[in-house]
Design an enzyme around this catalytic site. Structure first.
Site, PDB file in Angstrom:
ATOM      1  N   GLN A  20     -76.625  84.509  22.441  1.00 23.09           N
ATOM      2  CA  GLN A  20     -78.137  84.091  20.822  1.00 23.09           C
ATOM      3  C   GLN A  20     -78.914  82.706  21.003  1.00 23.09           C
ATOM      4  OE1 GLN A  20     -75.184  84.396  16.702  1.00 23.09           O
ATOM      5  NE2 GLN A  20     -75.983  86.945  17.283  1.00 23.09           N
ATOM      6  N   TYR A  78     -81.762  83.651  18.221  1.00 21.92           N
ATOM      7  CA  TYR A  78     -80.605  84.018  17.028  1.00 21.92           C
ATOM      8  C   TYR A  78     -80.714  82.134  16.261  1.00 21.92           C
ATOM      9  CZ  TYR A  78     -77.549  85.637  12.969  1.00 21.92           C
ATOM     10  OH  TYR A  78     -76.350  85.805  12.005  1.00 21.92           O
ATOM     11  N   GLY A 106     -70.666  81.844   8.269  1.00 20.04           N
ATOM     12  CA  GLY A 106     -70.380  81.971   9.220  1.00 20.04           C
ATOM     13  C   GLY A 106     -70.325  83.502   9.183  1.00 20.04           C
TER      14      GLY A 106
HETATM   15  P1  NDP Z   1     -77.620  93.389   7.088  1.00 16.51           P
HETATM   16  O1  NDP Z   1     -77.807  94.394   8.939  1.00 16.51           O
HETATM   17  O2  NDP Z   1     -76.109  94.345   7.320  1.00 16.51           O
HETATM   18  O3  NDP Z   1     -78.618  93.587   5.855  1.00 16.51           O
HETATM   19  C1  NDP Z   1     -79.856  93.256   6.668  1.00 16.51           C
HETATM   20  C2  NDP Z   1     -80.915  93.268   5.755  1.00 16.51           C
HETATM   21  O4  NDP Z   1     -82.196  92.557   6.117  1.00 16.51           O
HETATM   22  C3  NDP Z   1     -81.766  95.105   5.147  1.00 16.51           C
HETATM   23  O5  NDP Z   1     -81.778  94.419   4.207  1.00 16.51           O
HETATM   24  C4  NDP Z   1     -82.339  95.142   6.565  1.00 16.51           C
HETATM   25  O6  NDP Z   1     -83.260  96.092   5.992  1.00 16.51           O
HETATM   26  C5  NDP Z   1     -83.672  93.413   6.072  1.00 16.51           C
HETATM   27  N1  NDP Z   1     -84.309  93.755   7.431  1.00 16.51           N
HETATM   28  C6  NDP Z   1     -84.686  93.523   8.147  1.00 16.51           C
HETATM   29  N2  NDP Z   1     -84.884  93.155   9.388  1.00 16.51           N
HETATM   30  C7  NDP Z   1     -86.261  92.899   8.461  1.00 16.51           C
HETATM   31  C8  NDP Z   1     -88.253  93.604   8.263  1.00 16.51           C
HETATM   32  N3  NDP Z   1     -88.489  92.687   9.299  1.00 16.51           N
HETATM   33  N4  NDP Z   1     -88.277  92.427   7.377  1.00 16.51           N
HETATM   34  C9  NDP Z   1     -87.819  92.813   5.438  1.00 16.51           C
HETATM   35  N5  NDP Z   1     -86.183  93.428   5.609  1.00 16.51           N
HETATM   36  C10 NDP Z   1     -85.541  93.411   7.057  1.00 16.51           C
HETATM   37  O7  NDP Z   1     -77.518  92.159   7.791  1.00 16.51           O
HETATM   38  P2  NDP Z   1     -76.592  90.934   6.913  1.00 16.51           P
HETATM   39  O8  NDP Z   1     -75.996  91.033   5.188  1.00 16.51           O
HETATM   40  O9  NDP Z   1     -75.250  91.235   7.544  1.00 16.51           O
HETATM   41  O10 NDP Z   1     -77.018  89.269   7.211  1.00 16.51           O
HETATM   42  C11 NDP Z   1     -77.797  88.944   6.053  1.00 16.51           C
HETATM   43  C12 NDP Z   1     -78.409  87.820   6.888  1.00 16.51           C
HETATM   44  O11 NDP Z   1     -77.669  87.152   6.748  1.00 16.51           O
HETATM   45  C13 NDP Z   1     -79.610  87.283   7.889  1.00 16.51           C
HETATM   46  O12 NDP Z   1     -80.012  86.132   7.926  1.00 16.51           O
HETATM   47  C14 NDP Z   1     -78.171  87.171   8.806  1.00 16.51           C
HETATM   48  O13 NDP Z   1     -78.655  86.638   9.949  1.00 16.51           O
HETATM   49  C15 NDP Z   1     -77.484  86.680   7.833  1.00 16.51           C
HETATM   50  N6  NDP Z   1     -75.919  85.938   8.560  1.00 16.51           N
HETATM   51  C16 NDP Z   1     -74.899  86.946   8.957  1.00 16.51           C
HETATM   52  C17 NDP Z   1     -73.611  86.970   8.907  1.00 16.51           C
HETATM   53  C18 NDP Z   1     -73.218  88.174   8.942  1.00 16.51           C
HETATM   54  O14 NDP Z   1     -71.909  87.758   9.477  1.00 16.51           O
HETATM   55  N7  NDP Z   1     -73.164  89.373   8.831  1.00 16.51           N
HETATM   56  C19 NDP Z   1     -72.980  85.665   9.613  1.00 16.51           C
HETATM   57  C20 NDP Z   1     -74.449  84.140   9.523  1.00 16.51           C
HETATM   58  C21 NDP Z   1     -75.566  84.890   9.566  1.00 16.51           C
HETATM   59  P3  NDP Z   1     -83.282  97.824   5.646  1.00 16.51           P
HETATM   60  O15 NDP Z   1     -81.851  97.792   5.574  1.00 16.51           O
HETATM   61  O16 NDP Z   1     -84.725  98.661   5.992  1.00 16.51           O
HETATM   62  O17 NDP Z   1     -82.870  97.490   7.508  1.00 16.51           O
END
Ligand code: NDP
Length: 241
Positions: A144, A147, A178
């Site tokens: 990553q 990322y 996490g």
């Molecule tokens: P999900 O993949 O479940 O959801 C991602 C969300 O971001 C969706 O609503 C998606 O929209 C939206 N999105 C993605 N790309 C774009 C874009 N170009 N423009 C607008 N919206 C966008 O992700 P998570 O809930 O798991 O993650 C949320 C945040 O938390 C992220 O920043 C991630 O890096 C961070 N994170 C997550 C972890 C995990 O373990 N899950 C750990 C640490 C950090 P759509 O539904 O339209 O695709």
């Protein structure tokens, strides 16, 4: 009048839990998303929260999206930069496209949205900017480089902007989750997932609601002396200094 919160990527996963928690705490919430219309429609039907589709990695699209949102719900008091993606590969296999896509979506987005909302917050001498970074931006993660670089960049951006806005009543903070049980984790093979859980002292993945709780704390007007900080919520998997 209730305070207005805008959550990017607010229709699924962690963002969905943040949108719901903010609504339950009394905020008027606008949820952005990128492309999954079906999930956004289901979210809107379930929560009654307005949804706004635009690409957070594109400055012009963000400008149009913010204009739409402010027309619909008024000036934004709380910005939650949550939208993010992964495109994992070891550097020797990582394409320039996968590098750019993650930097645009996970880091440029934080600049785009904060830049578009900062003037209004400065004029009103109040505001909250909360960005969701990651444990892997704190410690680095094999596979990553894109990322980890983007998420570490979000922490640096937060520390710098917190100093710029400190006298203006605007706080700027991060939450560093996490491993959290969302669709993003569904992409991880079960064997790798078992290996990850074995390294989490709490013994399980976190929940989206546990991350939303951190955001609610930072968004509160009473959290006015907490700025430039990163709240780590990772079950003691990595304890940043
Ligand atoms: P999900 O993949 O479940 O959801 C991602 C969300 O971001 C969706 O609503 C998606 O929209 C939206 N999105 C993605 N790309 C774009 C874009 N170009 N423009 C607008 N919206 C966008 O992700 P998570 O809930 O798991 O993650 C949320 C945040 O938390 C992220 O920043 C991630 O890096 C961070 N994170 C997550 C972890 C995990 O373990 N899950 C750990 C640490 C950090 P759509 O539904 O339209 O695709």
């Amino acid at each position: 009048m209730s305070r207005v919160a805008l959550v990017t990527g607010g229709t699924r996963g962690i963002g969905k839990a943040i949108s719901i928690a903010l609504k339950e705490a009394g905020y008027t919430v606008a949820a952005n998303y990128g492309g999954n219309d079906e999930a956004a429609a289901a979210f809107k039907a379930e929560t009654g929260i307005e949804v706004f589709k635009f690409d957070v990695g594109n400055f012009e699209a963000c400008a149009a999206g913010v204009a739409d949102i402010e027309k619909s719900v008024g000036p934004v008091d709380v910005l939650v930069n949550n939208a993010g993606i992964t495109r994992d590969a070891m550097l020797h296999k990582l394409t320039p496209e996968a590098w750019q896509e993650v930097i645009r979506t996970d880091l440029d987005s934080v600049f785009n949205m904060s830049k578009l909302l900062i003037d209004g917050m400065r004029e009103r001498s109040s505001g909250r900017i909360i960005s969701i970074t990651s444990i892997n931006g704190q410690k680095g993660q094999m596979g990553q480089t894109n990322y980890s670089a983007a998420k570490a960049g979000v922490i640096g951006f937060t520390k710098a902007l917190a100093q710029e806005t400190a006298r203006k009543g605007i706080t700027v903070n991060c939450v560093a989750p996490g491993y959290i049980d969302t669709d993003m984790m569904a992409a991880v093979p079960q064997k790798a997932l078992d290996g990850i859980i074995a390294t989490i002292p709490v013994g399980r993945l976190g929940t989206a609601e546990e991350i939303a709780h951190c955001v609610i704390f930072l968004a509160d007007e009473k959290a006015s002396f907490v700025t430039g900080a990163t709240i780590t919520a990772n079950g003691a998997q990595y304890i940043a200094g």
